[in-house]
Enzyme design. Structure first.
Site, short mmCIF file in Angstrom:
data_model
loop_
_atom_site.label_atom_id
_atom_site.label_comp_id
_atom_site.label_asym_id
_atom_site.label_seq_id
_atom_site.Cartn_x
_atom_site.Cartn_y
_atom_site.Cartn_z
CG ASP A 48 -2.16 0.88 0.57
OD1 ASP A 48 -1.64 2.01 -0.09
OD2 ASP A 48 -3.10 0.77 1.36
C1 BGC Z 1 -5.40 2.89 0.21
C2 BGC Z 1 -6.03 1.58 -0.58
C3 BGC Z 1 -5.21 2.47 -2.00
C4 BGC Z 1 -4.53 3.23 -2.18
C5 BGC Z 1 -3.56 4.27 -3.54
C6 BGC Z 1 -4.49 3.89 0.17
O1 BGC Z 1 -4.05 5.37 1.39
O2 BGC Z 1 -5.41 2.39 1.45
O3 BGC Z 1 -6.67 1.56 -0.61
O4 BGC Z 1 -5.76 1.72 -2.93
O5 BGC Z 1 -4.10 4.61 -1.23
O6 BGC Z 1 -4.88 5.38 -3.40
#
Ligand code: BGC
Length: 747
Positions: A308
């Site tokens: 993530d």
């Molecule tokens: C979130 C994810 C997301 C990623 C990309 C992160 O902050 O936890 O769910 O897919 O950002 O946008």
């Protein structure tokens, strides 16, 4: 000799033509294509494939409501040719038109396929969680919490199918969705991204979303690759705030949090995103046990794992389990992370390169990760055609898609109280509409809508209806008085609103939450804001009929006002067609059929789940939520009869067929989510009082009945035993459907 030379020459021509002709390459097995490409790659090219950057890192301007986005072609070229990045993601504060997306993706793929040695296409990923949210005018469905409330597999499959078409129409083949985290912590600001608190419902909804989005070939021009997130345990922070620690025992992890991911893997999701937080003190990005032993070894996941946002570096900068950024990279890669969402720089690339060169990360681990990434790129058909398919634009946001969205919204709204048939309202009356969620579209969509936070009301489409606009359209503007009354956390003109109630027959009070996403949505108290409770209380004092409409991402406590109101609709986040759906339900053009996907707390600290343990209802303890999971009323009545099991005793590996007859005994046609629960009466580990193991959504005309069939399979009888292994124990089980029960024995 001459013959040998000729043969060598022929082989070279053959190899070259294979390398140059993707068409011919298609005839090779996927494994062979991956192996062959890997064998041609330098270490730098491999490590680059494992690197993902945000589009912001390669843009001149980020794009906001006041500023157009612009790629920085030099930076983009540097990222792809110098650092060999394999993936780009996101936009953030802006949604693009389809045509602009085509330009962006084309620029990116042009560089990747024309200016690099091996022409490896970029895989672009986005959070199209309730539709292609970063593309203007996309079909934006009810959020997951609502889709779960529909208990309708066809609707979620359709949502997956349409989202795939619209995301691909923008040229994007990878969606960071579905969220397979279980929504058992109502404070958590991402609760609405989940399919609710129940393991079976979440698993089924996630699985059917994937089937809709991927079909049986992610390379199909109308399908895409899904991503299961956030593996695992992210959704259960002990203090309720986003990205804070969870403490989850191994049994609990295996009983509740892993099964939805297992269902997603079995449905064919080719990518998994890691839990951004920590479980039992171990940040998941460093957790070899969860990421490799369990995910790969036990759950048989074959695709690639993406980190993530910034989370590998956070092993050092935030969690302090790594003493340097370099150690963080080593930890994450060796734990099993295949791609790093870095996302702003090339530090991951540089550090990983060093680690491999120094022998701290073996090349075999790099080959494994890159092989997995390339496999998904091949499967997506990106090597054959990495560019947007312009033909799909014609299908985008079609009336048929809007209809599917409206149908989903209608079935996702739950009527939880309807004293003396307060609803439906007659269309011949005058109403007063008030409250902070009455005239906003953002409150029905929340995060991941046009922008990350979804709270930029001015960017919302002008042709979509808020609750207020939809009511005005239905009964005539002249019959609707609108007074805001209160904002989310500040009263406005309550006195004026109360004065105006004298002219109307019913008061529609729209309360709830503003739009939010992730950490900015943290709260410390589940109780609805004082200002909104005050607004409702003042209306209740008028003794007129008060209808509460709750638009919110999580169940905000309303126990102070609930007793005084005639009807309550829990709308959660019904998406772009939510306003129309709510008006149609309020005035009886649609019969509500949603069922709560989470147990609605009566008090902020009384966080309960419907599948509670016997000791939660023992002595002075009781299960007394505001409304339980699975609850939801209709404008008609259904009676249940003839619950039958085809066997009363089975072996552990046998199935039981169950039938029940459901009749519409009221005067309106309606849909009903028929729910089958199972109780394991005695077990070596305390067993939940009941667990959902089947649901079917049916439609019945007045007077009509239908026999509904379920099959109880061995897996439905199983649980995680004392030794943390899944087992089935002999003994007595009870089948519960509505108020009917039948028991059977497992030998
Ligand atoms: C979130 C994810 C997301 C990623 C990309 C992160 O902050 O936890 O769910 O897919 O950002 O946008």
């Amino acid at each position: 000799m001459k013959e040998t030379k000729r043969l060598i020459l022929l082989s070279i021509i053959l190899i070259l033509s294979m390398a140059l002709s993707p068409e011919k390459e298609k005839n090779y097995s996927l494994d062979d294509r991956v192996k062959k490409l890997l064998s041609q790659m330098t270490l730098e090219e491999k490590v680059g494939q494992m690197t993902q950057v945000t589009i912001q890192a390669v843009s001149k301007t980020q794009g906001t409501k006041d500023q157009k986005h612009e790629l920085d072609l030099n930076k983009l070229e540097e990222a792809i040719t110098k650092y060999h990045v394999g993936s780009i993601l996101n936009v953030y504060d802006v949604a693009h038109s389809i045509d602009y997306w085509h330009e962006v993706i084309t620029e990116i793929q042009d560089i990747a396929t024309k200016k690099t040695r091996l022409k490896i296409p970029i895989i672009y990923g986005i959070d199209a969680i309730h539709g292609a949210n970063y593309t203007l005018d996309a079909t934006l469905f009810p959020q997951a919490i609502n889709m779960a409330a529909t208990m309708n597999r066809d609707l979620i499959e359709k949502a997956g199918e349409i989202t795939a078409i619209e995301t691909r129409a923008s040229g994007i083949p990878w969606n960071f969705y579905p969220v397979m985290d279980l929504g058992r912590q109502p404070l958590w600001p991402r609760l609405w991204e989940t399919f609710g608190e129940d393991v079976y419902l979440a698993s089924e909804m996630g699985k059917h979303y994937i089937l809709g989005a991927q079909g049986d070939d992610i390379g199909d021009e109308k399908k895409l690759a899904t991503c299961l997130k956030h593996y695992a345990g992210y959704s259960f922070p002990i203090n309720g705030r986003d990205r804070t620690p969870a403490w989850i025992s191994e049994r609990m992890m295996r009983e509740y949090f892993l099964p939805p991911f297992q269902a997603g893997i079995e449905a064919g999701a080719p990518t998994v995103m890691v839990n951004s937080s920590e479980v039992d003190g171990i940040p998941t990005h460093s957790d070899y046990h969860l990421l490799t032993e369990v995910l790969r070894g036990e759950m048989k996941f074959k695709g690639f794992v993406v980190s993530d946002w910034e989370d590998i570096n956070r092993l050092y900068s935030r969690d302090k389990v790594a003493a340097s950024p370099k150690e963080a990279v080593k930890m994450a890669v060796m734990a099993g992370v295949d791609m790093s969402m870095v996302p702003y720089d090339f530090s991951f690339y540089e550090l990983l390169l060093e680690l491999v060169k120094n022998g701290e990360v073996p090349l075999s681990r790099i080959d494994e990760a890159v092989g997995r990434i390339l496999t998904v790129k091949f499967r997506l058909g990106l090597f054959e055609n990495p560019y947007p398919n312009k033909k799909l634009k014609g299908m985008f946001a079609s009336p048929e898609f809007t209809k599917a969205n409206y149908d989903a919204a209608c079935e996702s709204i739950t009527l939880v109280k309807n004293e003396n048939n307060t609803l439906p309202l007659s269309k011949k009356i005058k109403v007063l509409v008030t409250g902070p969620t009455a005239d906003r579209l953002s409150v029905m969509n929340s995060g991941w809508t046009i922008t990350w936070q979804g709270n930029e009301e001015t960017l919302y489409p002008k042709d979509k209806k808020t609750v207020l606009k939809a009511i005005q359209e239905k009964i005539g503007k002249e019959n609707v008085i609108y007074v805001p009354g209160s904002d989310f956390d500040k009263t406005l003109n309550i006195d004026e609103a109360v004065r105006k109630t004298s002219d109307v027959d019913a008061l529609i009070v729209c309360l709830g939450e503003k739009a939010y996403c992730e950490t900015p949505g943290n709260i410390d108290d589940l109780t609805l804001d004082e200002a909104q409770l005050k607004l409702a209380s003042e209306f209740i004092k008028t003794k007129k009929s008060v209808i509460l409409v709750m638009l919110q991402g999580r169940p905000r406590v309303i126990n102070k006002v609930e007793p005084g109101v005639g009807a309550v609709l829990i709308g959660f986040l019904p998406g772009m067609e939510g306003g129309r759906a709510i008006a149609d339900i309020l005035f009886g053009d649609v019969n509500p059929s949603g069922k709560l996907p989470v147990t609605y707390p009566r008090a902020p600290n009384a966080i309960l789940h419907y599948d509670y343990k016997p000791l939660e209802f023992f002595d002075v303890n009781s299960f007394n939520p505001q409304w339980s999971f699975g609850y939801g009323l209709s404008y008609t009545t259904f009676s249940y009869s003839d619950l039958k099991l085809d066997k009363k005793e089975i072996n552990k590996d046998e199935k039981i067929n169950v039938t029940v007859t459901v009749k519409n005994t009221g005067s309106k046609a309606g849909k009903e989510a028929v729910q089958l629960y199972l109780t394991d009466l005695f077990g070596s580990v305390s067993r939940p009082v009941k667990q959902l193991k089947g649901f079917e959504k049916i439609h019945l005309k007045p007077g009509e009945s239908m026999e509904v069939k379920f099959t109880i399979e061995p897996k439905h009888l199983s649980f995680i035993g004392r030794d943390n292994k899944r087992i089935i124990e002999p003994g007595e089980f009870k089948v519960i459907i509505a108020d009917l029960t039948e028991n059977f024995f497992v030998k």
